[in-house]
Design an enzyme around this catalytic site. Structure first.
Site, short mmCIF file in Angstrom:
data_model
loop_
_atom_site.label_atom_id
_atom_site.label_comp_id
_atom_site.label_asym_id
_atom_site.label_seq_id
_atom_site.Cartn_x
_atom_site.Cartn_y
_atom_site.Cartn_z
N ASN A 193 1.36 3.08 -2.69
CA ASN A 193 0.59 4.00 -3.54
C ASN A 193 -0.62 4.53 -2.80
O ASN A 193 -0.97 5.71 -2.93
CB ASN A 193 0.20 3.33 -4.86
CG ASN A 193 1.34 3.36 -5.87
OD1 ASN A 193 1.64 4.41 -6.45
ND2 ASN A 193 1.99 2.23 -6.06
N ARG A 214 -5.79 -8.50 -8.79
CA ARG A 214 -6.86 -9.30 -9.40
C ARG A 214 -7.33 -8.62 -10.67
O ARG A 214 -7.31 -7.38 -10.74
CB ARG A 214 -8.07 -9.39 -8.45
CG ARG A 214 -7.92 -10.32 -7.29
CD ARG A 214 -9.19 -10.31 -6.46
NE ARG A 214 -10.36 -10.77 -7.22
CZ ARG A 214 -10.69 -12.04 -7.35
NH1 ARG A 214 -9.99 -12.98 -6.79
NH2 ARG A 214 -11.75 -12.38 -8.06
N HIS A 218 0.54 1.20 -13.09
CA HIS A 218 1.34 0.06 -13.54
C HIS A 218 2.80 0.49 -13.65
O HIS A 218 3.09 1.56 -14.20
CB HIS A 218 0.81 -0.44 -14.88
CG HIS A 218 1.53 -1.65 -15.38
ND1 HIS A 218 1.30 -2.91 -14.85
CD2 HIS A 218 2.51 -1.80 -16.30
CE1 HIS A 218 2.09 -3.78 -15.45
NE2 HIS A 218 2.84 -3.14 -16.34
N ASN A 227 -5.88 2.49 -12.73
CA ASN A 227 -4.83 1.61 -12.22
C ASN A 227 -3.47 2.28 -12.39
O ASN A 227 -3.31 3.15 -13.25
CB ASN A 227 -4.84 0.28 -12.99
CG ASN A 227 -3.86 -0.72 -12.44
OD1 ASN A 227 -3.67 -0.83 -11.24
ND2 ASN A 227 -3.18 -1.45 -13.32
N THR A 266 -9.79 -1.41 -18.37
CA THR A 266 -10.76 -2.09 -19.22
C THR A 266 -10.66 -3.58 -18.90
O THR A 266 -9.86 -3.98 -18.05
CB THR A 266 -10.43 -1.87 -20.71
OG1 THR A 266 -9.14 -2.43 -20.98
CG2 THR A 266 -10.43 -0.39 -21.07
N GLY A 293 0.77 -1.24 0.00
CA GLY A 293 0.00 0.00 0.00
C GLY A 293 0.80 1.29 0.00
O GLY A 293 0.33 2.29 0.53
N ARG A 297 -16.17 -15.16 -9.89
CA ARG A 297 -15.56 -13.85 -10.07
C ARG A 297 -16.59 -12.73 -10.20
O ARG A 297 -16.44 -11.66 -9.62
CB ARG A 297 -14.68 -13.89 -11.32
CG ARG A 297 -13.37 -13.17 -11.15
CD ARG A 297 -12.46 -13.49 -12.29
NE ARG A 297 -13.01 -12.97 -13.53
CZ ARG A 297 -12.39 -12.07 -14.29
NH1 ARG A 297 -11.21 -11.64 -13.96
NH2 ARG A 297 -12.94 -11.62 -15.40
N LEU A 320 -6.05 -6.80 -19.73
CA LEU A 320 -5.01 -6.52 -18.73
C LEU A 320 -4.08 -5.38 -19.15
O LEU A 320 -3.47 -5.43 -20.22
CB LEU A 320 -4.18 -7.80 -18.49
CG LEU A 320 -3.06 -7.69 -17.47
CD1 LEU A 320 -3.62 -7.49 -16.07
CD2 LEU A 320 -2.16 -8.92 -17.53
N ASP A 321 -3.99 -4.36 -18.28
CA ASP A 321 -3.06 -3.24 -18.46
C ASP A 321 -3.16 -2.62 -19.85
O ASP A 321 -2.14 -2.32 -20.50
CB ASP A 321 -1.61 -3.72 -18.20
CG ASP A 321 -1.43 -4.24 -16.79
OD1 ASP A 321 -2.13 -3.76 -15.88
OD2 ASP A 321 -0.59 -5.15 -16.59
C1 GRF Z 1 3.11 -0.96 -7.63
O1 GRF Z 1 4.35 -1.14 -8.24
C2 GRF Z 1 2.05 -0.75 -8.68
O2 GRF Z 1 2.51 -0.10 -9.81
C3 GRF Z 1 1.66 -2.16 -9.03
O3 GRF Z 1 1.71 -2.87 -7.81
C4 GRF Z 1 2.63 -2.22 -6.93
C5 GRF Z 1 1.86 -1.90 -5.68
O4 GRF Z 1 2.70 -1.38 -4.68
N1 GRF Z 1 0.36 -2.20 -9.66
P1 GRF Z 1 2.08 -0.72 -3.39
O5 GRF Z 1 1.19 -1.80 -2.73
O6 GRF Z 1 1.30 0.47 -3.80
O7 GRF Z 1 3.25 -0.38 -2.53
#
Ligand code: GRF
Length: 208
Positions: free
Chosen positions: A19, A96, A114, A112, A146, A17, A70, A149-150
Site C-alpha cells: 500500500n 499496532r 482495512h 487506515n 479512532t 508495504g 504505549r 479498532l477498525d
Molecule cells: C493490507 O491488507 C491492509 O489492508 C492491512 O494490512 C495489509 C498491509 O499490506 N491493513 P501491505 O504492507 O500494504 O502490503
C-alpha cells in the site's frame, strides 16, 4: 528555492508495504499531490522500508520496546510527525493500535486501510473471516482512525466478489488490487476537497 507547497503526509508501516508503494506510485504519477515526508515503521525489518529508501523518502524505525509504555511511544511518533510538518497520517499495514497521544495530535487526520467492507470483519485476518463466514462480497475500506479498532468514519470502499473456489490468498489478492486503487484516491480526495464529519459520515463539500 521555493518550498514544496504540496501537503506533507506520513505513512506508517510494519511489513511488506505494497500500500505504501501504491501511494509512492500515485505521487510519482501526479495522481496524488502530496509529499511523503517520512515513512515510519515499528519494525526494522519491514520490507516497506526498502521501498521508501528506493524512492528517496526519509525513513524512521521506532521500536516500541525502547519506550516505557504505549502512550510514550505514540507521543514519540506524534513528535516526529509534527516536527516534519505532517498534515495527514496514513496507516498502511501498521500492526499496532494507535492511541490517544497520536490521535489527539492529528484529530481526524489519521487514516487506515482495512481489507474488508467495514463494519464487517474487523481485526486481524479479515479476508479469512469473510471467507469462513461465507460472505459473497468483501472488499476494502479506507477509514479515519479512532481509538476503537477498525471503527472510524468511512472515507472510501470498494467491493469484490468472493468466489466459490477462493482461498484466503486468492481473495486477499483480489482485495489488494482494490486497496491499491482506493487508498491513494482517498488520500488525494481528503487533501484536495473540503470535507466535514456529519455524525459518522464523511461528507465532501460539493463545490470543492
Ligand atoms: C493490507 O491488507 C491492509 O489492508 C492491512 O494490512 C495489509 C498491509 O499490506 N491493513 P501491505 O504492507 O500494504 O502490503
Amino acid at each position: 528555492m521555493t518550498a514544496d507547497p504540496r501537503p506533507r503526509i506520513a505513512v506508517l508501516i510494519s511489513g511488506r508495504g505494497t500500500n505504501l508503494q501504491s501511494i509512492i506510485d500515485a505521487v510519482a504519477a501526479g495522481r496524488l499531490a502530496a509529499t511523503i515526508a517520512v515513512v515510519v515503521s515499528n519494525r526494522g525489518d519491514a520490507a516497506g522500508l526498502d521501498r521508501a529508501r528506493a524512492a528517496g523518502i526519509d525513513t524512521l524505525v521506532l521500536n516500541p520496546r525502547e519506550y516505557a509504555d504505549r502512550d510514550t511511544y505514540d507521543r514519540a511518533i506524534a513528535h516526529e510527525l509534527t516536527v516534519r510538518g505532517v498534515r495527514l497520517v496514513c496507516l498502511a499495514g501498521f500492526m499496532r493500535l494507535v492511541g490517544r497521544p497520536l490521535l489527539d495530535a492529528f484529530p481526524n487526520r489519521v487514516l487506515n486501510i482495512h481489507p474488508s467492507l467495514l463494519p464487517s470483519f474487523r481485526g486481524l485476518d479479515a479476508q479469512r473471516q469473510a471467507l469462513e463466514h461465507g460472505a459473497r462480497v468483501s472488499g476494502a475500506t479506507v477509514h479515519l482512525v479512532t481509538s476503537d479498532l477498525d471503527d472510524g468514519p468511512i472515507v472510501a470502499q470498494a467491493a469484490v466478489p468472493v468466489l466459490d473456489d477462493d482461498t484466503v490468498e486468492t481473495l486477499a489478492a483480489r482485495i489488494l488490487v482494490e486497496e491499491h486503487r482506493i487508498y491513494p484516491e482517498a488520500i488525494a480526495r481528503l487533501l484536495e476537497r473540503r470535507w466535514s464529519l456529519q455524525g459518522r459520515r464523511v461528507v465532501f463539500d460539493a463545490f470543492t
